[in-house]
Design an enzyme around this catalytic site. Structure first.
Site, PDB file in Angstrom:
ATOM      1  N   SER A 191     -54.955 -14.379  69.089  1.00  0.00           N
ATOM      2  CA  SER A 191     -56.165 -15.199  69.135  1.00  0.00           C
ATOM      3  C   SER A 191     -56.998 -15.255  70.264  1.00  0.00           C
ATOM      4  CB  SER A 191     -55.417 -16.739  68.764  1.00  0.00           C
ATOM      5  OG  SER A 191     -56.527 -17.721  68.813  1.00  0.00           O
ATOM      6  N   ALA A 197     -58.439 -20.272  73.370  1.00  0.00           N
ATOM      7  CA  ALA A 197     -57.506 -20.578  74.361  1.00  0.00           C
ATOM      8  C   ALA A 197     -56.499 -21.554  74.239  1.00  0.00           C
ATOM      9  CB  ALA A 197     -58.373 -21.131  75.735  1.00  0.00           C
ATOM     10  N   GLU A 231     -61.892  -8.724  61.239  1.00  0.00           N
ATOM     11  CA  GLU A 231     -62.449  -9.562  60.304  1.00  0.00           C
ATOM     12  C   GLU A 231     -61.426 -10.214  59.429  1.00  0.00           C
ATOM     13  OE1 GLU A 231     -66.139  -9.382  57.307  1.00  0.00           O
ATOM     14  OE2 GLU A 231     -66.079  -7.715  58.726  1.00  0.00           O
ATOM     15  N   ASP A 244     -52.818 -18.145  60.622  1.00  0.00           N
ATOM     16  CA  ASP A 244     -53.970 -18.556  59.832  1.00  0.00           C
ATOM     17  C   ASP A 244     -53.701 -19.761  59.017  1.00  0.00           C
ATOM     18  OD1 ASP A 244     -56.668 -17.584  58.762  1.00  0.00           O
ATOM     19  OD2 ASP A 244     -56.039 -17.383  56.825  1.00  0.00           O
ATOM     20  N   PHE A 257     -59.247 -32.739  64.514  1.00  0.00           N
ATOM     21  CA  PHE A 257     -60.351 -31.950  64.532  1.00  0.00           C
ATOM     22  C   PHE A 257     -60.398 -31.576  63.202  1.00  0.00           C
ATOM     23  CE2 PHE A 257     -57.743 -27.966  63.583  1.00  0.00           C
ATOM     24  CZ  PHE A 257     -56.543 -28.430  63.991  1.00  0.00           C
ATOM     25  N   ARG A 317     -48.292 -26.719  61.104  1.00  0.00           N
ATOM     26  CA  ARG A 317     -48.131 -25.712  62.315  1.00  0.00           C
ATOM     27  C   ARG A 317     -46.717 -25.781  62.756  1.00  0.00           C
ATOM     28  NH1 ARG A 317     -52.554 -27.039  63.753  1.00  0.00           N
ATOM     29  NH2 ARG A 317     -53.992 -25.854  62.648  1.00  0.00           N
TER      30      ARG A 317
HETATM   31  P1  IMP Z   1     -58.219 -20.510  61.317  1.00  0.00           P
HETATM   32  O1  IMP Z   1     -58.491 -20.759  62.778  1.00  0.00           O
HETATM   33  O2  IMP Z   1     -58.689 -19.354  60.578  1.00  0.00           O
HETATM   34  O3  IMP Z   1     -56.843 -20.527  61.287  1.00  0.00           O
HETATM   35  O4  IMP Z   1     -59.130 -21.630  60.562  1.00  0.00           O
HETATM   36  C1  IMP Z   1     -58.410 -22.646  60.164  1.00  0.00           C
HETATM   37  C2  IMP Z   1     -59.434 -23.880  59.620  1.00  0.00           C
HETATM   38  O5  IMP Z   1     -58.837 -24.784  58.830  1.00  0.00           O
HETATM   39  C3  IMP Z   1     -59.791 -24.868  60.659  1.00  0.00           C
HETATM   40  O6  IMP Z   1     -61.087 -24.412  61.311  1.00  0.00           O
HETATM   41  C4  IMP Z   1     -59.756 -26.082  60.354  1.00  0.00           C
HETATM   42  O7  IMP Z   1     -61.047 -26.223  59.554  1.00  0.00           O
HETATM   43  C5  IMP Z   1     -58.751 -26.168  58.972  1.00  0.00           C
HETATM   44  N1  IMP Z   1     -57.372 -26.670  59.687  1.00  0.00           N
HETATM   45  C6  IMP Z   1     -56.551 -25.984  60.005  1.00  0.00           C
HETATM   46  N2  IMP Z   1     -55.470 -26.786  60.465  1.00  0.00           N
HETATM   47  C7  IMP Z   1     -55.965 -28.064  60.655  1.00  0.00           C
HETATM   48  C8  IMP Z   1     -55.560 -29.330  61.037  1.00  0.00           C
HETATM   49  O8  IMP Z   1     -54.417 -29.515  61.428  1.00  0.00           O
HETATM   50  N3  IMP Z   1     -56.530 -30.447  60.810  1.00  0.00           N
HETATM   51  C9  IMP Z   1     -57.546 -30.088  60.300  1.00  0.00           C
HETATM   52  N4  IMP Z   1     -58.043 -29.109  60.035  1.00  0.00           N
HETATM   53  C10 IMP Z   1     -57.465 -27.738  60.034  1.00  0.00           C
END
Ligand code: IMP
Length: 203
Positions: free
Chosen positions: A19, A22, A51, A79, A162, A191
């Site tokens: 990833s 950070a 990608e 992911d 977020f 997670r």
């Molecule tokens: P990734 O970084 O490609 O895994 O993107 C995951 C996306 O899913 C993030 O940009 C968030 O929009 C959403 N997401 C994943 N986990 C959470 C969470 O714990 N709270 C809110 N949104 C989440």
């Protein structure tokens, strides 16, 4: 429980966190340190970000983890996203992409709401999914899935967290993820559940 084969032992070894975020790297490093595993970031090793072309969380986590093993080290990727049942699992793997290039999650949450309204949906159940993929330079890969079930609320509630946190009310709770502190939210998350499975396999 599955036991790691000897060539896949990680204690005392370095592992790449696939990833360039950070915050994610810091969080994963802290979780792995007590196991004697040193985490290094893909950015620090100048590894390219592939990608995300797969159609499942597992597929995308795997392709990120496998790409980072070109460093010669084992690698961990994740992911994640939100699945809304009445929208046939959308936004799912497209959760980040629904927010557009400006990462506008007010816009993404509005889209979820509008699509539910357009369908006249009564079922507001949803879940967050996180898949971790652990890959080794010999080509072996394992995935670990964690889920957090809940229902969607409208309007969004809370300024913390977020992404889609303000519209997600986890099962058995009265506050959305957006109304919880980081410490309150963490143990309830997809997670944390995926990590529990990974750590159980590593111990
Ligand atoms: P990734 O970084 O490609 O895994 O993107 C995951 C996306 O899913 C993030 O940009 C968030 O929009 C959403 N997401 C994943 N986990 C959470 C969470 O714990 N709270 C809110 N949104 C989440």
């Amino acid at each position: 429980m599955l036991i790691m084969p000897e060539q896949h032992e990680l204690a005392g070894r370095r592992l790449v966190v696939a990833s360039h975020n950070a915050g994610k790297v810091r969080e994963i490093s802290a979780l792995l340190a007590p196991l004697g595993i040193e985490a290094v970031s893909a950015a620090a090793l100048n590894l390219p970000e592939p990608e995300e072309t797969a159609l499942t969380f597992e597929g995308n986590a795997e392709l990120k983890a496998v790409a980072a093993t070109q460093s010669g080290l084992p690698s961990l990727a994740d992911d994640s996203g939100l699945e809304v049942m009445a929208l046939d699992g959308a936004p799912g793997i497209y959760s980040a992409r629904w927010a557009g290039p400006g990462k506008d999650f007010a816009f993404a949450m509005q889209r979820v709401h509008d699509e539910l309204e357009a369908k006249g949906a009564r079922d507001l159940s949803a879940r967050f999914v996180c898949v971790l993929a652990l890959a080794f330079p010999d080509g072996a890969v394992r995935t670990f899935r964690g889920e957090a079930n809940g229902v969607l609320v409208w309007p969004p509630r809370g300024e913390k967290g977020f992404g889609y946190d303000p519209i997600f009310l986890p099962e058995g709770e009265t506050r959305t993820f957006g109304e919880m502190t980081h410490e309150e939210k963490l143990p309830l998350t997809h997670r944390a559940r995926a990590f529990e499975k990974l750590l159980a396999a590593l111990k």
